[in-house]
Structure formats: C-alpha cells, structure tokens
Scaffold this active site. Structure first.
Site, PDB file in Angstrom:
ATOM      1  N   THR A  13     -22.739  11.961 -72.579  1.00  0.00           N
ATOM      2  CA  THR A  13     -21.793  11.758 -71.480  1.00  0.00           C
ATOM      3  C   THR A  13     -22.037  12.787 -70.386  1.00  0.00           C
ATOM      4  O   THR A  13     -21.323  12.824 -69.395  1.00  0.00           O
ATOM      5  CB  THR A  13     -20.342  11.882 -71.986  1.00  0.00           C
ATOM      6  OG1 THR A  13     -20.217  13.148 -72.669  1.00  0.00           O
ATOM      7  CG2 THR A  13     -20.004  10.768 -72.965  1.00  0.00           C
ATOM      8  N   SER A 240     -15.229  21.427 -71.594  1.00  0.00           N
ATOM      9  CA  SER A 240     -15.757  20.098 -71.268  1.00  0.00           C
ATOM     10  C   SER A 240     -16.005  20.057 -69.763  1.00  0.00           C
ATOM     11  O   SER A 240     -15.640  20.993 -69.038  1.00  0.00           O
ATOM     12  CB  SER A 240     -14.744  19.023 -71.659  1.00  0.00           C
ATOM     13  OG  SER A 240     -13.619  19.128 -70.806  1.00  0.00           O
ATOM     14  N   LYS A 241     -16.599  18.958 -69.338  1.00  0.00           N
ATOM     15  CA  LYS A 241     -16.846  18.784 -67.899  1.00  0.00           C
ATOM     16  C   LYS A 241     -15.552  18.956 -67.110  1.00  0.00           C
ATOM     17  O   LYS A 241     -15.533  19.475 -66.013  1.00  0.00           O
ATOM     18  CB  LYS A 241     -17.389  17.372 -67.660  1.00  0.00           C
ATOM     19  CG  LYS A 241     -18.872  17.307 -67.496  1.00  0.00           C
ATOM     20  CD  LYS A 241     -19.330  15.919 -67.096  1.00  0.00           C
ATOM     21  CE  LYS A 241     -18.712  14.845 -67.950  1.00  0.00           C
ATOM     22  NZ  LYS A 241     -19.363  13.560 -67.990  1.00  0.00           N
ATOM     23  N   GLN A 242     -14.439  18.471 -67.710  1.00  0.00           N
ATOM     24  CA  GLN A 242     -13.154  18.444 -67.006  1.00  0.00           C
ATOM     25  C   GLN A 242     -12.593  19.851 -66.757  1.00  0.00           C
ATOM     26  O   GLN A 242     -11.809  20.049 -65.846  1.00  0.00           O
ATOM     27  CB  GLN A 242     -12.111  17.629 -67.797  1.00  0.00           C
ATOM     28  CG  GLN A 242     -12.326  16.121 -67.750  1.00  0.00           C
ATOM     29  CD  GLN A 242     -13.554  15.670 -68.534  1.00  0.00           C
ATOM     30  OE1 GLN A 242     -13.837  16.202 -69.602  1.00  0.00           O
ATOM     31  NE2 GLN A 242     -14.301  14.724 -67.986  1.00  0.00           N
ATOM     32  N   ASN A 243     -12.948  20.819 -67.604  1.00  0.00           N
ATOM     33  CA  ASN A 243     -12.357  22.151 -67.401  1.00  0.00           C
ATOM     34  C   ASN A 243     -13.416  23.233 -67.136  1.00  0.00           C
ATOM     35  O   ASN A 243     -13.269  24.379 -67.545  1.00  0.00           O
ATOM     36  CB  ASN A 243     -11.411  22.528 -68.554  1.00  0.00           C
ATOM     37  CG  ASN A 243     -12.150  22.620 -69.874  1.00  0.00           C
ATOM     38  OD1 ASN A 243     -13.378  22.670 -69.910  1.00  0.00           O
ATOM     39  ND2 ASN A 243     -11.413  22.654 -70.958  1.00  0.00           N
TER      40      ASN A 243
END
Ligand code: GLU
Length: 291
Positions: A13, A240-243
């Site tokens: 991902t 993760s990418k989000q944080n």
C-alpha cells in the site's frame, strides 16, 4: 525437527517505512539466527488499497538493506485458486456460510438485543446468518467459529488468549466486494509455503486467534509466533502513511537498519550493512536463542 521457514508479508500500500522495516528485519534475523529460510510474500489481495509499483519498491528497499529472500517472492493476487479451494473445503465441512448482512443489519441486530453500537472498532458479528440467509442475497462468506477461548503462546508476549466468537464473532473469509479477506489468505499461504515461524508487528497479535481457528478448521499446522514492538507515529498510533511515516531512503540503508535494530533492542555496530547484519544475527541469537 521441521526446518525453519520464515516470511515477511508486506501489503504493497506504499513503500517500506521505519515501522515496516522493523517487521522485515526481525523476521529476517529470526530466520538467519535459526539457520532457516526467509521468504517474501506481497499481500496485495486488497487491490483498491494497493499502490502501483509499491511492490517493486519494497523489494528494492529490502535489497538495499541486505534483506534478500531465499526464493522468488509470491503475490497473493495470483493465488486466488488456493483461497477458493480453502473456502470450498470449509463450505463442504459446514464451517463456512454465506452472509447477507450489511453493517446496518448488524447494528440493528445488536440494538434489538439492547446493545448499543460500540463507538470504536469493528462490530462483533452476532451470527444472524448462521440460521440461513432468510431471503437476503448472499454478500460475504464467514467462518462458523467454534465456541471457547483460544490460548496461544507468543515468544515475546507470552500466553495470550481470546474468545473469538465473543470478541470478534464469525469473521469474514470472502468480502462482500468479492475480495479475499486477509485472514483466509494469510492462513492458506503460510501453510502452502511451509511457514514454521511468523514474526510480525504487534498490531497483528489480536488477529492470531482468528488465524489459529482457521488453521484448525482447515486441518493446517499452527506456526510459532513472535510479535515485535511497533514504531509509533506523532499521534501515538502505529506509524503509518497517515501519521507521518516517510519512505525509507534507499541511499541510507545502514541508518535505517540501526534505527530498526534499536526498536528491537539491538545495540550493535557495523561498518556496512553486511557487517551490521552479521552482528545483529549474533545479538538476536543471544536473546531469542534456540526454539
Ligand atoms: N500484510 C500484513 C500487513 O502488512 C501482514 C500480514 C502478516 O504478517 O501476517 O499488515
């Protein structure tokens, strides 16, 4: 004794980051420390979440860090026939059933029993379609979970237990959108590849009892498990990418290995990646010794 076979199973991902390298490194070190083989499996069953080219980039990043699989990698998107066979086996044994419930149906079923919808997390499946579809079209396939607590051992976390039926419910094997669920794919592949040892991030520890129930239902062996510490992002959640996770720099593999090693409690040195990895294998063996 069965010869050790380990694996790293990233979902493509996005590129590897400081968190996913920890799982890659730990699984590689454990395989090397036990004279085993180490495989890489690209877990791209959830096609819509995958990013084009991330698989190749992950393999390049691993190679830059000196982590090379002992066999050509496999892609889950090419293994649908194996997952279908497993589902067919479960259906024939009366262990899997079609489910016509939407999320809303599940919420309503709980509301009818006076249980409010939990604010976080997945809803426990109340087992509605165990009794048949009652005229609803089939959406997903679920495992009919046996009742009772699953006790299992983690090499780092010790004794673990979960009542899957009470805490998760009959879980999904094939999703309403037709995609294979992670739980089914990972269990089928770990067995098909002869994996004896699963070393992965601690965020997956609470998936393990589901996987053990599936192994039992399919008559497959249960591997040993070791769940590693996680790298946390700015918000205290798993990185993760989000944080804020940044892709690992291909040009700085030694720095990346040192940082991943520190998360695993390895204070070792080396002039280059090969030297560092050699020292790390010795340190790992001293801690995680004979199996
Ligand atoms: N593909 C999963 C992930 O990247 C890991 C699966 C596993 O190691 O069992 O989170």
């Amino acid at each position: 004794m069965t010869p050790y076979v380990g694996r790293f199973a990233p979902s493509p991902t996005g590129p590897l980051h400081a968190g996913s390298l920890v799982a890659a490194l730990a699984s590689w070190l454990d395989a090397r420390a036990h004279g085993g083989r180490w495989l890489v499996r690209l877990e791209d069953v959830d096609g819509p979440r995958c990013v084009a080219g991330a698989d190749r980039l992950i393999l390049q990043q691993l190679a830059a860090c000196g982590l090379r699989p002992d066999e050509p990698p496999v892609w889950q998107s090419q293994r649908g026939a194996l997952y279908q066979d497993a589902l067919d086996t479960l259906v024939a044994a009366g262990r899997a059933y079609p489910c016509g419930c939407t999320r809303r149906d599940i919420e309503l079923a709980w509301a009818a029993r006076g249980v409010a919808r939990p604010r976080h997390g997945e809803l426990v499946y109340p087992g509605t379609c165990r009794a048949g579809l009652q005229g609803k079209p089939a959406r997903a396939w679920r495992l009919h979970c046996e009742a009772g607590v699953v006790d299992w051992h983690d090499r780092r976390l010790g004794l673990q237990r979960q009542d899957v039926q009470a805490e998760v419910g009959d879980f999904v094997l094939r999703r309403a959108d037709g995609l294979w669920a992670y739980q089914l794919a990972v269990v089928v592949d770990d067995a098909a590849q002869g994996i004896t040892d699963v070393v992965r991030g601690e965020d997956l520890a609470d998936n393990t009892p589901r996987q053990i129930l599936l192994q039992r239902a399919l008559g497959l062996p249960t591997p040993r498990y070791l769940h590693t510490p996680l790298v946390l992002g700015d918000d205290g959640e798993k990185l993760s990418k989000q944080n804020g996770a940044r892709a690992l720099e291909l040009s700085e593999p030694l720095a990346a290995l040192r940082a991943a090693g520190a998360v695993l409690g390895l204070q070792v040195d080396g002039a280059d990646t090969a030297g560092w990895l050699g020292a790390a294998v010795r340190a790992w063996r001293a801690t995680w010794g004979p199996l």
